[in-house]
Write a protein that holds these residues in place. Structure first.
Motif, PDB file in Angstrom:
ATOM      1  N   HIS A 162      -7.310   6.878  -7.260  1.00  0.00           N
ATOM      2  CA  HIS A 162      -6.686   8.081  -7.209  1.00  0.00           C
ATOM      3  C   HIS A 162      -5.750   8.417  -8.036  1.00  0.00           C
ATOM      4  O   HIS A 162      -5.038   9.553  -8.090  1.00  0.00           O
ATOM      5  CB  HIS A 162      -6.269   8.199  -5.491  1.00  0.00           C
ATOM      6  N   TYR A 163      -5.374   7.553  -9.007  1.00  0.00           N
ATOM      7  CA  TYR A 163      -4.355   7.470  -9.858  1.00  0.00           C
ATOM      8  C   TYR A 163      -4.770   8.553 -10.973  1.00  0.00           C
ATOM      9  O   TYR A 163      -6.016   8.455 -11.269  1.00  0.00           O
ATOM     10  CB  TYR A 163      -3.799   6.347 -10.442  1.00  0.00           C
ATOM     11  N   PRO A 164      -4.002   9.316 -11.464  1.00  0.00           N
ATOM     12  CA  PRO A 164      -4.154  10.103 -12.817  1.00  0.00           C
ATOM     13  C   PRO A 164      -5.102   9.183 -13.700  1.00  0.00           C
ATOM     14  O   PRO A 164      -4.441   8.052 -13.967  1.00  0.00           O
ATOM     15  CB  PRO A 164      -2.989  10.849 -13.259  1.00  0.00           C
TER      16      PRO A 164
ATOM     17  N   PRO B  72       0.959  -1.097  -0.152  1.00  0.00           N
ATOM     18  CA  PRO B  72      -0.218   0.098  -0.068  1.00  0.00           C
ATOM     19  C   PRO B  72       0.905   1.357  -0.083  1.00  0.00           C
ATOM     20  O   PRO B  72       0.572   2.499  -0.761  1.00  0.00           O
ATOM     21  CB  PRO B  72      -0.821  -0.173   1.278  1.00  0.00           C
ATOM     22  N   CYS B  73       1.833   1.252   0.726  1.00  0.00           N
ATOM     23  CA  CYS B  73       2.839   2.295   0.924  1.00  0.00           C
ATOM     24  C   CYS B  73       3.301   2.671  -0.712  1.00  0.00           C
ATOM     25  O   CYS B  73       3.444   3.809  -0.814  1.00  0.00           O
ATOM     26  CB  CYS B  73       3.796   2.431   1.729  1.00  0.00           C
ATOM     27  N   ILE B  74       3.893   1.616  -1.131  1.00  0.00           N
ATOM     28  CA  ILE B  74       4.546   1.673  -2.376  1.00  0.00           C
ATOM     29  C   ILE B  74       3.471   2.379  -3.589  1.00  0.00           C
ATOM     30  O   ILE B  74       3.966   3.139  -4.225  1.00  0.00           O
ATOM     31  CB  ILE B  74       5.132   0.522  -2.804  1.00  0.00           C
ATOM     32  N   ILE B  75       2.306   1.755  -3.591  1.00  0.00           N
ATOM     33  CA  ILE B  75       1.379   2.430  -4.208  1.00  0.00           C
ATOM     34  C   ILE B  75       1.047   3.971  -4.474  1.00  0.00           C
ATOM     35  O   ILE B  75       1.213   4.487  -5.230  1.00  0.00           O
ATOM     36  CB  ILE B  75       0.003   1.521  -4.201  1.00  0.00           C
ATOM     37  N   GLU B  76       1.205   4.138  -2.829  1.00  0.00           N
ATOM     38  CA  GLU B  76       1.051   5.717  -2.744  1.00  0.00           C
ATOM     39  C   GLU B  76       2.226   6.686  -3.256  1.00  0.00           C
ATOM     40  O   GLU B  76       1.867   7.628  -3.832  1.00  0.00           O
ATOM     41  CB  GLU B  76       0.627   5.889  -1.191  1.00  0.00           C
ATOM     42  N   ARG B  77       3.282   5.936  -3.007  1.00  0.00           N
ATOM     43  CA  ARG B  77       4.523   6.620  -3.373  1.00  0.00           C
ATOM     44  C   ARG B  77       4.792   6.638  -4.758  1.00  0.00           C
ATOM     45  O   ARG B  77       5.107   7.779  -5.272  1.00  0.00           O
ATOM     46  CB  ARG B  77       5.742   5.635  -2.926  1.00  0.00           C
ATOM     47  N   ILE B  78       4.160   5.593  -5.546  1.00  0.00           N
ATOM     48  CA  ILE B  78       4.284   5.860  -7.123  1.00  0.00           C
ATOM     49  C   ILE B  78       3.193   6.820  -7.489  1.00  0.00           C
ATOM     50  O   ILE B  78       3.525   7.713  -8.536  1.00  0.00           O
ATOM     51  CB  ILE B  78       3.742   4.517  -7.796  1.00  0.00           C
ATOM     52  N   ARG B  79       2.101   6.731  -6.826  1.00  0.00           N
ATOM     53  CA  ARG B  79       1.308   7.725  -7.493  1.00  0.00           C
ATOM     54  C   ARG B  79       1.671   9.328  -7.246  1.00  0.00           C
ATOM     55  O   ARG B  79       1.691  10.283  -8.129  1.00  0.00           O
ATOM     56  CB  ARG B  79      -0.035   7.868  -6.557  1.00  0.00           C
ATOM     57  N   SER B  80       2.199   9.536  -5.973  1.00  0.00           N
ATOM     58  CA  SER B  80       2.975  10.812  -5.798  1.00  0.00           C
ATOM     59  C   SER B  80       3.954  11.317  -6.858  1.00  0.00           C
ATOM     60  O   SER B  80       3.893  12.565  -7.221  1.00  0.00           O
ATOM     61  CB  SER B  80       3.351  10.864  -4.260  1.00  0.00           C
TER      62      SER B  80
END
Length: 293
Positions: free
Chosen positions: A109-111, A73-81
């Motif tokens: 929430h990804y573009p 989950p943390c990695i998914i968020e970091r990639i999105r950011s």
């Protein structure tokens, strides 16, 4: 050819997929916190090593997350950011985690310029031939069409493809993967209470077959076991299993009646075939090993 970056590329599944993608002509880059393992991999194959997750995300067209389940989950968020901050478009992002419920909504929430999906390979790094195995494509809710590209990618790699909603996927996998590991751990724990050499000497054919399963299961990491045992669907099945075992002791006939439903699904020919296959495995692998000097 596309550039594919694998986060957790030094892990067992990450390195397995690295070799597969290389064999199909992809340019492969990896990022992993295990620097020793990364160096070892880079010396064996033409894999690009990324010093940071951000570098991998920015420089690759396809991004696979093959990291431990608890950090996915943390990695998914970091990639999105990273993608949003650097205004990166036309990327494909997916994970290969075992369970999806805890994080799949993060992809929403990804573009829209980035295609997102979730994937579950129904095999481990011991697999040899992609055509014999299935990859489950788990679409992100409200972004189901994004999965078409990922599905096409794995089909071209030779895998069988199955699409499934994340809720149904997690419920079924809790039984087929989760409980199989729970049973394996239970047998290993039970075996540890006795002199193991005696158990090996006195094992019947069925237990020899089960031994292969739990020997394989216990080589998984402690992190994986902790995650498996904390997953809610698995905990529900474990409670059901405890009830079944208690009923088996107190009212065995009730259990036998329900087993007839399984017998009806797998008819006599199928069960006989399974028995034959078990002995084929025993005689070609297990018993043959015991005959070696």
């Amino acid at each position: 050819m596309f550039n594919i970056g694998i986060i957790g590329g030094a892990g067992r599944m990450g390195s397995w997929f690295s070799q597969l993608f290389l064999s199909h002509g992809f340019n492969v880059g990896i990022y992993d916190i295990d620097k020793c393992r990364i160096k070892e991999l880079s010396e064996k194959a033409s894999i690009k090593i990324h010093e940071s997750l951000g570098s991998l995300v920015k420089e690759n067209d396809i991004i696979m997350i093959a990291a431990p389940l608890k950090v996915t989950p943390c990695i998914i968020e970091r990639i999105r950011s990273t993608l949003t901050y650097n205004n990166k478009v036309n990327k494909i992002v997916f994970d290969i985690a075992t369970f999806k419920s805890n994080f799949i909504h993060l992809y929403e929430h990804y573009p829209q310029t980035v295609k997102v999906s979730s994937v579950h390979p129904l095999f481990g790094p011991g697999a040899k031939t992609p055509g014999k195995y299935t990859v489950v494509i788990v679409p992100v809710p409200s972004r189901e069409s994004d999965s078409e590209i990922t599905e096409d990618l794995f089909r071209k790699l030779g895998f069988k493809i199955k699409r499934m909603d994340y809720k149904l996927h997690d419920k079924i996998v809790a039984l087929t993967i989760g409980i199989s590991h729970v049973v394996g751990l239970s047998l290993a724990f039970l075996t540890s209470s006795y002199e193991i050499s005696y158990i090996e000497e006195l094992s019947g054919t069925t237990f020899k077959y089960l031994t292969i399963h739990f020997k394989s299961a216990i080589q998984e990491s402690e992190d994986f076991f902790e995650y498996i045992l904390s997953e809610n669907n698995i905990r529900v099945y474990v409670k059901e299993l405890i009830n079944i075992l208690n009923t088996m002791i107190e009212k065995p006939q009730e259990i036998l009646k329900n087993i007839n439903k399984v017998r009806e699904y797998w008819n006599a020919d199928k069960t006989k075939e399974a028995y034959t296959k078990m002995y084929q495995c025993l005689e070609t692998i297990i018993l043959q090993e015991n005959d070696c000097p």
